[in-house]
Write an enzyme that holds these catalytic residues in place. Structure first.
Site, short mmCIF file in Angstrom:
data_model
loop_
_atom_site.label_atom_id
_atom_site.label_comp_id
_atom_site.label_asym_id
_atom_site.label_seq_id
_atom_site.Cartn_x
_atom_site.Cartn_y
_atom_site.Cartn_z
N ASP A 185 -58.09 76.43 8.94
CA ASP A 185 -57.48 75.36 8.14
C ASP A 185 -58.62 74.63 7.43
O ASP A 185 -59.80 74.85 7.73
CB ASP A 185 -56.71 74.40 9.06
N SER A 186 -58.24 73.71 6.54
CA SER A 186 -59.26 72.92 5.84
C SER A 186 -59.90 71.89 6.77
O SER A 186 -60.90 71.27 6.40
CB SER A 186 -58.63 72.19 4.66
N1 DGL Z 1 -53.51 71.57 6.49
C1 DGL Z 1 -53.53 71.89 5.08
C2 DGL Z 1 -52.16 72.37 4.65
O1 DGL Z 1 -51.37 72.72 5.50
C3 DGL Z 1 -54.09 70.72 4.33
C4 DGL Z 1 -54.71 71.10 3.03
C5 DGL Z 1 -55.73 70.10 2.53
O2 DGL Z 1 -56.87 70.12 3.01
O3 DGL Z 1 -55.40 69.36 1.59
O4 DGL Z 1 -51.86 72.44 3.49
#
Ligand code: DGL
Length: 269
Positions: free
Chosen positions: A11-12
């Site tokens: 994830d980010s």
């Molecule tokens: N958890 C990411 C998602 O589900 C977040 C993305 C982001 O970093 O803006 O889209």
């Protein structure tokens, strides 16, 4: 690589921990390697091509450096931008969170008037609109982008007055849509569930993709004869492109569980 090799999850930042927790709960024998790309968050305002490049780089590292047997894109934004591309590029099973989220929402709605919230890139990609339409053409879908939510979660702030005010502003349109179900189409948002529920009302059911994704992981592993042996003791490895101590500290607060031994993950591009 063998059946007891880990599952790679990314994830980010912290959002994918909601998915990781469900995977660990449903499949405790499976080992997991989690990469939070905290240094480059938020992904939401970035262009799909750039997110695709990040997703390829992270997936390549999970495969080359950690020998993962499967990858879960625990990020809606990266799932929308890169799922098909990653599937075409790598020959291990890869799943995203959008289809499981839609499945979860359809399983609880009565009125079929459903809201979905996510990042700007996710909502403007049309990925949810397409997935819902392919599963049930009667769904009346109301999709809204919620810029700013991810930044609050990344700072570990899920209930302050400031995030509440932002939620009231962003979610105001739902007052007129009469939805019975709200799909949290960003893996960071379950950490804001209380604030979101305060704003949209307790009669709206909040749904995340986490559990359904964990069931999908289970199904795909079995289908590919890749499930870990039952007596395997699942190990957890956490990596962050940001500050590992900060990741452990905020991650522990958000998850309510210890996160130990976070290592640095370095990106090249
Ligand atoms: N958890 C990411 C998602 O589900 C977040 C993305 C982001 O970093 O803006 O889209």
């Amino acid at each position: 690589m063998n059946n007891d090799s880990p599952i790679g999850i990314f994830d980010s930042g912290f959002g994918g921990l909601t998915v990781l927790k469900a995977i660990n709960d449903v499949n405790p024998s499976e080992s997991t390697v989690y990469i939070g790309d905290s240094k480059r968050y938020p992904y939401g305002p970035r262009k799909p091509e750039e997110i695709k490049r990040f997703a390829v780089e992270i997936s390549q590292s999970l495969i080359d450096d950690y020998r993962v047997k499967m990858i879960v894109i625990a990020c809606n934004t990266a799932s929308a931008a890169a799922l098909n591309h990653l599937k075409a590029q790598f020959d291990i099973p890869i799943i995203g969170v959008i289809a499981p989220g839609v499945k979860a929402a359809l399983s609880v709605t009565n009125s079929k008037s459903i809201g979905v919230i996510g990042t700007v890139t996710t909502i403007s990609s049309g990925a949810y609109q397409i997935e819902f339409a392919s599963k049930d053409s009667d769904v009346d879908l109301h999709a809204l982008a919620c810029p700013g939510f991810v930044e609050f979660v990344e700072r570990g702030d899920t209930t302050s007055d400031q995030v509440h005010v932002l939620a009231e502003r962003l979610l105001a349109p739902f007052a007129t849509f009469k939805i019975d179900t709200l799909l949290l189409g960003c893996t960071h948002y379950p950490f804001l569930a209380r604030t979101i529920s305060d704003v949209v009302g307790r009669d709206v059911i909040l749904v995340s993709s986490a559990d359904e994704t964990a069931f999908e992981v289970d199904r795909v592993l079995k289908e590919n004869s890749l499930a870990a042996s039952e007596d395997n003791l699942g190990k957890r490895l956490y990596l962050s492109s940001g500050d590992p101590e900060e990741f452990a500290k905020i991650g522990r607060t958000l998850l309510g569980e210890p996160i130990s031994d976070v290592k640095v993950w370095k990106f090249k591009s």
